[in-house]
Write an enzyme that holds these catalytic residues in place. Structure first.
Site: not given
Lengths: 105, 155
Positions: A104-105
């Protein structure tokens, strides 16, 4: 999975156009894919990022995300987005013939 | 197949660690997918772009049932600092960026970063109080102009 003709070579790609088998990759395939993504010429800087993505993938089994790419590839986040406006990590993975970064990052 | 999303505008209104991260993750994730993104900080969310405050955001221990500690414990002085320390060490272990690093990175991705004029007036903040990544203090009308054509997400 479908077969696609890129730079005169048949390659297997998934639904998003990522190579299924990284060993089918070469620079000509990368250039043909780049054109489809709206990048007419792959500069040395593009290739530096693409090759870095590939070597990280080969060493670790996963592609680096944008943050680690910015920290370790020698190209800053800002410059990465200038080189690959449509998402540097995703696009460099695609042009490098490896699967896209997961996370997600 | 549905049309892909081309642009998102994300409002960050909360001034806690857990209130700020989701919006930052969504903005950064949008840019990583090649989606245009705007971040609009309003009310207590402005702390995340405030020079003296963005490095000191805390986890809320009161009014936060998801933390699974009784409210009576949550009010004890220092509890928020403990909860923040625990979450920060987890964040570090997972190699997530801190809030300042995250905001800097999102600015580098080319996302728009804006502060809310009404909130700036309310708190008495000027551009000088806010970090350099902030591109402007704008009105709600200007925000809607910038958001035109894409979904707006309120966090």
């Amino acid at each position: 999975m479908t077969t696609k003709l890129l730079a005169g070579q048949d390659v297997e790609v998934d639904a998003e156009g990522f190579l299924v088998d990284p060993s089918q990759w070469n620079e000509e395939v990368a250039r043909a894919m780049a054109k489809e993504e709206g990048i007419d010429t792959l500069t040395d800087k593009h290739m530096q990022v693409i090759n870095f993505m590939r070597s990280e993938y080969m060493a670790k089994g996963t592609a680096p995300n944008i943050r680690s790419l910015g920290k370790t590839s020698g190209v800053s986040v800002k410059e990465l987005y200038q080189l690959f406006p449509k998402g540097p990590a995703k696009l460099a993975a695609k042009l490098g013939g490896i699967s896209k970064p997961h996370g997600c990052i | 197949m549905s049309e892909p999303i081309e642009k998102v505008s994300i409002i960050i209104s909360k001034g806690s660690l857990e209130g700020v991260y989701p919006g930052l993750i969504m903005a950064n994730g949008a840019r990583a997918e090649g989606i245009d993104a705007n971040l609009f900080f309003t009310f207590f969310g402005m702390d995340a772009i405030h020079k003296q405050r963005w490095g000191n955001m805390k986890v809320a221990t009161v009014g936060n049932p998801g933390l699974h500690i009784p409210t009576i414990i949550g009010i004890i002085p220092g509890m928020s600092a403990i909860a923040t320390k625990m979450m920060s060490s987890k964040i570090k272990k997972l190699d997530f960026p801190t809030i300042p690093e995250f905001v800097e990175m999102i600015a580098d991705t080319g996302a728009g970063i804006y502060a809310c004029l009404a909130s700036a007036d309310l708190f008495g903040f000027t551009k000088d109080d806010l970090v350099d990544q902030v591109q402007g203090i704008i009105t709600v009308g200007e925000f809607y102009e910038k958001a035109a054509g894409g979904p707006i997400i309120f966090t």
